[in-house]
Design a protein around this motif. Sequence first.
Motif, PDB file in Angstrom:
ATOM      1  N   CYS A  87     -19.401  19.407  28.231  1.00  0.00           N
ATOM      2  CA  CYS A  87     -18.549  19.465  29.412  1.00  0.00           C
ATOM      3  C   CYS A  87     -19.287  20.003  30.625  1.00  0.00           C
ATOM      4  O   CYS A  87     -20.180  20.830  30.503  1.00  0.00           O
ATOM      5  N   ALA A  88     -18.868  19.556  31.795  1.00  0.00           N
ATOM      6  CA  ALA A  88     -19.358  20.107  33.060  1.00  0.00           C
ATOM      7  C   ALA A  88     -18.478  21.290  33.424  1.00  0.00           C
ATOM      8  O   ALA A  88     -17.277  21.285  33.161  1.00  0.00           O
ATOM      9  N   ALA A  89     -19.065  22.309  34.014  1.00  0.00           N
ATOM     10  CA  ALA A  89     -18.309  23.495  34.407  1.00  0.00           C
ATOM     11  C   ALA A  89     -18.914  24.070  35.685  1.00  0.00           C
ATOM     12  O   ALA A  89     -19.980  23.647  36.125  1.00  0.00           O
ATOM     13  N   SER A  90     -18.195  25.023  36.276  1.00  0.00           N
ATOM     14  CA  SER A  90     -18.687  25.630  37.514  1.00  0.00           C
ATOM     15  C   SER A  90     -18.767  27.143  37.368  1.00  0.00           C
ATOM     16  O   SER A  90     -18.146  27.729  36.479  1.00  0.00           O
ATOM     17  N   LEU A  91     -19.544  27.733  38.236  1.00  0.00           N
ATOM     18  CA  LEU A  91     -19.703  29.190  38.260  1.00  0.00           C
ATOM     19  C   LEU A  91     -18.469  29.837  38.854  1.00  0.00           C
ATOM     20  O   LEU A  91     -17.798  29.215  39.659  1.00  0.00           O
ATOM     21  N   PRO A  92     -18.162  31.070  38.542  1.00  0.00           N
ATOM     22  CA  PRO A  92     -18.816  31.913  37.543  1.00  0.00           C
ATOM     23  C   PRO A  92     -18.327  31.592  36.140  1.00  0.00           C
ATOM     24  O   PRO A  92     -17.284  30.969  35.951  1.00  0.00           O
ATOM     25  N   PHE A  93     -19.102  32.048  35.147  1.00  0.00           N
ATOM     26  CA  PHE A  93     -18.724  31.928  33.747  1.00  0.00           C
ATOM     27  C   PHE A  93     -19.097  33.231  33.052  1.00  0.00           C
ATOM     28  O   PHE A  93     -19.745  34.089  33.643  1.00  0.00           O
TER      29      PHE A  93
END
Length: 136
Positions: A87-93
């Motif tokens: 999966c694609a994700a965005s910051l923050p994590f």
Amino acid sequence: MKSTCQNALFRGVKIPNRGPSISHIFYADDVLFVGEWLCSNFDNFARILRCFHASAGLKVNFSKSQVFGIGVLMGEITRCARILGCCAASLPFKYLGVPVGANMALKRHWQPILDWVQSRLSPRKLELSPLVIALR
């Protein structure tokens, strides 16, 4: 990973001021891979993971894996995540419970960490020496 970086099959991220190049961080069964945003990095990384599976018999759980990009458009992140099948994700994590990519100058990003530390202290210890942390 060390040999793949030495053979220029995967390019990690160079730390400024003559620092080392970082390609991965391991902690128990959690792994964070860090690299330059290059199509060749994604293609070669997919090959590396296939070789890992073939040699070790262990398989990456791609349903729990994510791709993040810094300064990269979400469409490009999604395209590269498909190469790996995750999966694609965005910051923050969060990595190991610590926020990555968040503005740590803000008190609200430290609060979950402070709450966790405080929950680990026994009530008896709190009575003897209270936890006092001042944030500005």
